[in-house]
Write a protein that holds these residues in place. Structure first.
Motif, PDB file in Angstrom:
ATOM      1  N   ARG A 162       0.833  -1.209   0.000  1.00  0.00           N
ATOM      2  CA  ARG A 162       0.000   0.000   0.000  1.00  0.00           C
ATOM      3  C   ARG A 162       0.864   1.254   0.000  1.00  0.00           C
ATOM      4  NH1 ARG A 162      -5.009   1.386   4.000  1.00  0.00           N
ATOM      5  NH2 ARG A 162      -3.397   1.543   5.554  1.00  0.00           N
ATOM      6  N   ILE A 163       1.972   1.252   0.719  1.00  0.00           N
ATOM      7  CA  ILE A 163       2.892   2.396   0.723  1.00  0.00           C
ATOM      8  C   ILE A 163       3.534   2.569  -0.655  1.00  0.00           C
ATOM      9  CG2 ILE A 163       5.085   3.242   1.663  1.00  0.00           C
ATOM     10  CD1 ILE A 163       4.164   1.960   4.352  1.00  0.00           C
TER      11      ILE A 163
ATOM     12  N   MET B 236       1.131   4.237  -2.834  1.00  0.00           N
ATOM     13  CA  MET B 236       1.078   5.686  -2.589  1.00  0.00           C
ATOM     14  C   MET B 236       2.199   6.395  -3.330  1.00  0.00           C
ATOM     15  SD  MET B 236      -0.031   6.276   1.363  1.00  0.00           S
ATOM     16  CE  MET B 236       0.766   4.905   2.162  1.00  0.00           C
ATOM     17  N   PHE B 237       3.403   5.828  -3.316  1.00  0.00           N
ATOM     18  CA  PHE B 237       4.515   6.438  -4.039  1.00  0.00           C
ATOM     19  C   PHE B 237       4.290   6.406  -5.548  1.00  0.00           C
ATOM     20  CE2 PHE B 237       6.964   5.782  -0.066  1.00  0.00           C
ATOM     21  CZ  PHE B 237       7.373   7.103   0.098  1.00  0.00           C
TER      22      PHE B 237
ATOM     23  N   ILE C  39       1.392   6.712  -6.959  1.00  0.00           N
ATOM     24  CA  ILE C  39       0.435   7.801  -7.199  1.00  0.00           C
ATOM     25  C   ILE C  39       1.155   9.146  -7.159  1.00  0.00           C
ATOM     26  CG2 ILE C  39      -1.612   8.963  -6.286  1.00  0.00           C
ATOM     27  CD1 ILE C  39      -2.445   6.125  -5.204  1.00  0.00           C
ATOM     28  N   LEU C  40       2.046   9.330  -6.181  1.00  0.00           N
ATOM     29  CA  LEU C  40       2.814  10.577  -6.103  1.00  0.00           C
ATOM     30  C   LEU C  40       3.685  10.778  -7.342  1.00  0.00           C
ATOM     31  CD1 LEU C  40       3.938  10.606  -2.374  1.00  0.00           C
ATOM     32  CD2 LEU C  40       2.373  12.196  -3.482  1.00  0.00           C
TER      33      LEU C  40
ATOM     34  N   GLY D 229      -1.389   2.220  -9.153  1.00  0.00           N
ATOM     35  CA  GLY D 229      -1.266   2.518  -7.733  1.00  0.00           C
ATOM     36  C   GLY D 229      -2.598   2.845  -7.092  1.00  0.00           C
ATOM     37  N   VAL D 230      -3.453   3.573  -7.798  1.00  0.00           N
ATOM     38  CA  VAL D 230      -4.777   3.914  -7.270  1.00  0.00           C
ATOM     39  C   VAL D 230      -5.602   2.652  -7.042  1.00  0.00           C
ATOM     40  CG1 VAL D 230      -6.982   5.016  -7.856  1.00  0.00           C
ATOM     41  CG2 VAL D 230      -4.854   6.260  -8.179  1.00  0.00           C
TER      42      VAL D 230
ATOM     43  N   PHE E 106      -4.051   0.740  -4.035  1.00  0.00           N
ATOM     44  CA  PHE E 106      -4.266   1.429  -2.764  1.00  0.00           C
ATOM     45  C   PHE E 106      -5.711   1.310  -2.298  1.00  0.00           C
ATOM     46  CE2 PHE E 106      -5.404   5.155  -0.273  1.00  0.00           C
ATOM     47  CZ  PHE E 106      -4.462   5.085   0.739  1.00  0.00           C
TER      48      PHE E 106
ATOM     49  N   SER F 169      -7.168  -0.748   0.928  1.00  0.00           N
ATOM     50  CA  SER F 169      -7.876   0.042   1.938  1.00  0.00           C
ATOM     51  C   SER F 169      -9.302  -0.463   2.136  1.00  0.00           C
ATOM     52  CB  SER F 169      -7.901   1.513   1.534  1.00  0.00           C
ATOM     53  OG  SER F 169      -6.590   2.027   1.472  1.00  0.00           O
TER      54      SER F 169
ATOM     55  N   TRP G   1      -0.360  16.294   7.509  1.00  0.00           N
ATOM     56  CA  TRP G   1       0.419  16.191   6.282  1.00  0.00           C
ATOM     57  C   TRP G   1       0.268  17.431   5.408  1.00  0.00           C
ATOM     58  CZ3 TRP G   1       4.402  13.381   6.241  1.00  0.00           C
ATOM     59  CH2 TRP G   1       4.440  12.196   6.955  1.00  0.00           C
TER      60      TRP G   1
END
Length: 111
Positions: free
Chosen positions: A15-16, A19-20, A22-23, A58-59, A62, A66, A94
């Protein structure tokens, strides 16, 4: 529902990573620089295929993870309100951290 299993650190790591991804997608797609103007080479291929394309994957990863963890427990109004309060605090933290980072390293410059 889910057998009452605890969270798996490997799944949390995935999951982390999502997130990266997506970033990275947002960094490439929404930064105002046209990646297509780069000459064809390893940099452009990584930017276009890995970083820009990985965001959509990634979306999915994630939100799937979730949703699985969210549906794995019993739902009550009190527990849901508690989760919303915790997420709001995290969002505020954040947001302020990113604003501080922006102002320290890339803030508005005086002309």
């Amino acid at each position: 529902m889910g057998g009452g299993w605890g969270r798996n650190s490997s799944i949390e790591t995935l999951r982390i990573i999502a997130m990266f991804m997506i970033l990275a997608h947002h960094f490439i797609v929404h930064n105002g620089y046209d990646v297509l103007k780069l000459p064809l080479g390893p940099e452009r291929i990584v930017f276009q295929l890995v970083m820009a394309g990985g965001g959509k994957v990634g979306v999915v990863i994630f939100f799937s993870i979730s949703a699985w963890f969210f549906l794995d427990r019993e739902q009550t109004i009190k527990s849901n309100l508690k989760r919303v309060w915790i997420m709001e605090r995290e969002l505020l933290f954040w947001s302020l951290a990113f604003v501080a980072f922006y102002l320290m390293f890339d803030g508005p410059t005086s002309a």
